[in-house]
Scaffold this motif. Structure first.
Motif, mmCIF file in Angstrom:
data_model
loop_
_atom_site.group_PDB
_atom_site.id
_atom_site.type_symbol
_atom_site.label_atom_id
_atom_site.label_comp_id
_atom_site.label_asym_id
_atom_site.label_seq_id
_atom_site.Cartn_x
_atom_site.Cartn_y
_atom_site.Cartn_z
ATOM 1 N N SER A 346 44.340 98.955 -113.781
ATOM 2 C CA SER A 346 43.395 98.511 -113.054
ATOM 3 C C SER A 346 43.804 96.888 -112.864
ATOM 4 O O SER A 346 43.273 96.207 -112.237
ATOM 5 C CB SER A 346 42.196 98.486 -113.552
ATOM 6 O OG SER A 346 42.052 97.903 -114.961
ATOM 7 N N ALA A 347 45.047 96.363 -113.432
ATOM 8 C CA ALA A 347 45.423 95.041 -113.233
ATOM 9 C C ALA A 347 45.547 94.720 -111.825
ATOM 10 O O ALA A 347 45.253 93.579 -111.343
ATOM 11 C CB ALA A 347 46.505 94.874 -113.875
ATOM 12 N N MET A 348 46.165 95.557 -110.884
ATOM 13 C CA MET A 348 46.190 95.369 -109.556
ATOM 14 C C MET A 348 46.126 96.828 -108.899
ATOM 15 O O MET A 348 45.788 97.867 -109.394
ATOM 16 C CB MET A 348 47.636 94.861 -109.468
ATOM 17 C CG MET A 348 47.864 93.291 -109.804
ATOM 18 S SD MET A 348 46.853 92.203 -108.596
ATOM 19 C CE MET A 348 46.683 90.971 -109.736
ATOM 20 N N PRO A 349 45.714 96.627 -107.604
ATOM 21 C CA PRO A 349 45.505 98.078 -107.073
ATOM 22 C C PRO A 349 46.613 99.040 -107.433
ATOM 23 O O PRO A 349 47.531 98.791 -107.140
ATOM 24 C CB PRO A 349 45.369 97.668 -105.464
ATOM 25 C CG PRO A 349 45.101 96.166 -105.531
ATOM 26 C CD PRO A 349 45.588 95.724 -106.606
ATOM 27 N N GLN A 350 46.116 100.050 -107.854
ATOM 28 C CA GLN A 350 47.338 101.322 -108.099
ATOM 29 C C GLN A 350 48.262 101.818 -107.193
ATOM 30 O O GLN A 350 49.336 101.871 -107.328
ATOM 31 C CB GLN A 350 46.320 102.380 -108.941
ATOM 32 C CG GLN A 350 46.039 102.172 -110.278
ATOM 33 C CD GLN A 350 45.698 103.810 -110.906
ATOM 34 O OE1 GLN A 350 46.798 104.281 -111.349
ATOM 35 N NE2 GLN A 350 44.403 103.971 -111.245
ATOM 36 N N ARG A 351 47.648 101.694 -105.668
ATOM 37 C CA ARG A 351 48.397 102.149 -104.784
ATOM 38 C C ARG A 351 49.543 100.965 -104.487
ATOM 39 O O ARG A 351 50.586 101.400 -103.755
ATOM 40 C CB ARG A 351 47.595 101.831 -103.583
ATOM 41 C CG ARG A 351 47.020 100.727 -103.136
ATOM 42 C CD ARG A 351 46.065 101.057 -101.667
ATOM 43 N NE ARG A 351 45.674 99.734 -101.301
ATOM 44 C CZ ARG A 351 44.213 99.131 -101.800
ATOM 45 N NH1 ARG A 351 43.672 99.939 -102.808
ATOM 46 N NH2 ARG A 351 43.904 98.074 -101.330
ATOM 47 N N ASP A 352 49.512 99.867 -105.025
ATOM 48 C CA ASP A 352 50.617 98.791 -104.646
ATOM 49 C C ASP A 352 51.525 98.799 -105.760
ATOM 50 O O ASP A 352 52.600 98.084 -105.712
ATOM 51 C CB ASP A 352 49.783 97.307 -104.657
ATOM 52 C CG ASP A 352 49.016 97.212 -103.331
ATOM 53 O OD1 ASP A 352 49.074 98.414 -102.196
ATOM 54 O OD2 ASP A 352 48.250 96.354 -103.399
ATOM 55 N N TYR A 353 51.233 99.413 -106.779
ATOM 56 C CA TYR A 353 52.333 99.622 -107.901
ATOM 57 C C TYR A 353 53.646 99.883 -107.452
ATOM 58 O O TYR A 353 53.780 101.333 -106.865
ATOM 59 C CB TYR A 353 52.071 100.666 -109.189
ATOM 60 C CG TYR A 353 52.932 100.523 -110.245
ATOM 61 C CD1 TYR A 353 52.980 99.602 -111.122
ATOM 62 C CD2 TYR A 353 53.895 101.746 -110.523
ATOM 63 C CE1 TYR A 353 53.810 99.407 -112.168
ATOM 64 C CE2 TYR A 353 54.777 101.607 -111.550
ATOM 65 C CZ TYR A 353 54.745 100.365 -112.445
ATOM 66 O OH TYR A 353 55.781 100.390 -113.391
ATOM 67 N N TYR A 354 54.821 99.222 -107.679
ATOM 68 C CA TYR A 354 56.044 99.332 -107.090
ATOM 69 C C TYR A 354 57.119 100.028 -108.154
ATOM 70 O O TYR A 354 58.257 100.847 -107.740
ATOM 71 C CB TYR A 354 56.579 98.173 -106.705
ATOM 72 C CG TYR A 354 57.870 98.372 -105.692
ATOM 73 C CD1 TYR A 354 57.750 98.908 -104.348
ATOM 74 C CD2 TYR A 354 59.153 97.798 -106.056
ATOM 75 C CE1 TYR A 354 58.909 99.055 -103.766
ATOM 76 C CE2 TYR A 354 60.278 97.971 -105.496
ATOM 77 C CZ TYR A 354 60.059 98.696 -104.206
ATOM 78 O OH TYR A 354 61.182 98.756 -103.450
ATOM 79 N N GLY A 355 57.028 99.715 -109.544
ATOM 80 C CA GLY A 355 57.794 99.833 -110.242
ATOM 81 C C GLY A 355 58.232 98.761 -111.487
ATOM 82 O O GLY A 355 57.491 97.795 -111.562
ATOM 83 N N ALA A 356 58.964 99.255 -112.329
ATOM 84 C CA ALA A 356 59.224 98.484 -113.562
ATOM 85 C C ALA A 356 60.669 98.212 -113.756
ATOM 86 O O ALA A 356 61.724 99.058 -113.561
ATOM 87 C CB ALA A 356 58.576 98.952 -114.925
ATOM 88 N N THR A 357 61.058 97.038 -114.304
ATOM 89 C CA THR A 357 62.410 96.856 -114.588
ATOM 90 C C THR A 357 62.402 96.206 -116.026
ATOM 91 O O THR A 357 61.515 95.677 -116.627
ATOM 92 C CB THR A 357 63.060 95.921 -113.763
ATOM 93 O OG1 THR A 357 62.529 94.548 -113.838
ATOM 94 C CG2 THR A 357 62.919 96.237 -112.374
ATOM 95 N N ARG A 358 63.723 96.156 -116.680
ATOM 96 C CA ARG A 358 63.956 95.660 -118.030
ATOM 97 C C ARG A 358 64.936 94.437 -117.789
ATOM 98 O O ARG A 358 66.181 94.733 -117.658
ATOM 99 C CB ARG A 358 64.411 96.789 -119.080
ATOM 100 C CG ARG A 358 64.410 96.120 -120.634
ATOM 101 C CD ARG A 358 64.624 97.524 -121.210
ATOM 102 N NE ARG A 358 63.341 98.037 -121.148
ATOM 103 C CZ ARG A 358 63.426 99.616 -121.507
ATOM 104 N NH1 ARG A 358 64.254 100.092 -121.680
ATOM 105 N NH2 ARG A 358 62.139 100.104 -121.589
ATOM 106 N N PRO A 359 64.514 93.391 -118.155
ATOM 107 C CA PRO A 359 65.327 92.122 -117.868
ATOM 108 C C PRO A 359 66.592 92.235 -119.136
ATOM 109 O O PRO A 359 66.442 92.646 -120.097
ATOM 110 C CB PRO A 359 64.619 90.912 -118.406
ATOM 111 C CG PRO A 359 63.183 91.381 -117.855
ATOM 112 C CD PRO A 359 63.174 92.861 -118.246
#
Length: 359
Positions: A346-359
């Protein structure tokens, strides 16, 4: 400057959303209305108008012994955060919340709040001058060779002058500057009480980060800023700073909040957190571009991984957060909010979740 602002407007953390009922409560219900308990930002029980300046003063000083809690405890001892021109005046002529005498103010005072006046009564001017003087005294304490806690030596120098510290090669003894009928001298008592009161102003940690490496280390650094205000366009690798408004972002209640708020936006918080190990770009979309070759699936997330939200593809990324473990993220959400923990869902709209990366 208009060209720069216009270019940044397209790529900074742009979040214009209705209020979201998310996150973990960070305000102490038992605190007075004028006080702020941030739950991990290293600062609590401080009037709201002092808080951004304490954060800025701390960020400006490179001495690790300097903390926001130390400055807050000192202000409380000096004046109890008073700006009353009748009350916040000492017998020696010291003035304002940080209690500067005119000769010392002439050296350390600056117009920090930009109101055209350099005044020990202005909160911003006073706190930043206090921070500069304490930072200088901490440096002197560490290079002096005198025994004892550098914080104690610096506080003694603030109260009695550095010459008194040199005279005794440390904090002046209990009898120094003692008034009739008192058990402890002013400087001895001043140092003792400020250091003893530090826990009153230290924000408790919301969570503990386990492990080592770039991700956990960056998350720890970001967690130390929980409670810092969101400021659109603000923040840098050096710490929180004021931001700006671009016609759409940075406004609160119809006025430009960012230009007077010392804080971070979503991407500057991430940049700050990682800077000592990985120098990420400034804005969210560029941070994705710099790390997209190391994608992480949602069920493989580790502390410190970056999460992105978009309105349509990598070119429309508008928000970045750091994975904090246990299904939570740490982020700077939007104008009017502070750096905080929130559920990933719920931090941001779930429909907008794009993905994750590891620096």
């Amino acid at each position: 400057m208009k060209v720069l602002v216009g270019a940044l407007a397209a790529v900074l953390c742009i979040v214009v959303l209705p209020a979201l009922l998310v996150g973990i409560a960070l305000i102490d219900g038992n605190a007075e209305a004028s006080e702020n308990t941030d739950g991990g930002g290293g600062l609590r029980n401080v009037p709201a108008e002092f808080r951004p300046w304490l954060l800025k003063a701390d960020a400006t000083c490179k001495q690790p012994e300097m903390t926001t809690a130390l400055l807050a405890s000192q202000l409380y001892q000096e004046s109890k955060f008073s700006t009353d021109r009748r009350a916040a005046v000492s017998d020696a002529g010291a003035q304002g919340p940080a209690q500067f005498i005119p000769s010392t103010w002439a050296t350390w005072g600056r117009d920090e709040d930009g109101n055209g006046e350099t005044s020990p009564w202005d909160i911003g001017d006073a706190v930043m001058a206090q921070g500069r003087l304490m930072c200088s005294l901490l440096g002197q304490a560490k290079s002096s060779g005198f025994a004892g806690d550098p914080r104690a030596l610096a506080l003694a120098g603030y109260n009695a002058g550095w010459r008194a510290v040199e005279r005794f090669r440390g904090v002046p003894p209990i009898w120094f500057a003692r008034r009739p009928g008192e058990e402890e001298g002013e400087t001895y008592h001043y140092v003792k009480v400020i250091l003893a009161n530090l826990p009153r102003f230290q924000g408790p940690g919301l969570f503990e980060v386990s492990g080592s490496g770039n991700g956990p280390d960056a998350l720890r650094r970001a967690a130390a800023r929980i409670g810092t205000p969101y400021s659109w366009g603000g923040g840098s690798p050096a710490g929180p700073s004021t931001g700006f408004c671009d016609g759409t972002n940075g406004y609160l209640g119809g006025r430009c909040s960012a230009s007077s708020t010392v804080g971070f936006d979503c991407s500057s918080l991430v940049q700050y957190a990682y800077w000592t190990s990985t120098q990420l770009p400034r804005v969210a979309s560029a941070q994705y571009g710099a790390t997209s070759n190391r994608p992480v699936s949602r069920n493989q997330l580790k502390p410190g991984d970056l999460l992105f939200w978009s309105k349509g593809g990598s070119g429309a990324i508008y928000h970045v957060a750091m994975y904090a473990g246990d299904g939570n993220v740490l982020h700077a959400p939007r104008t009017g909010k502070d750096v905080q923990l929130a559920p990933l869902t719920s931090a941001m709209p779930q429909r907008d979740y794009y993905g994750a990366t590891r620096p």
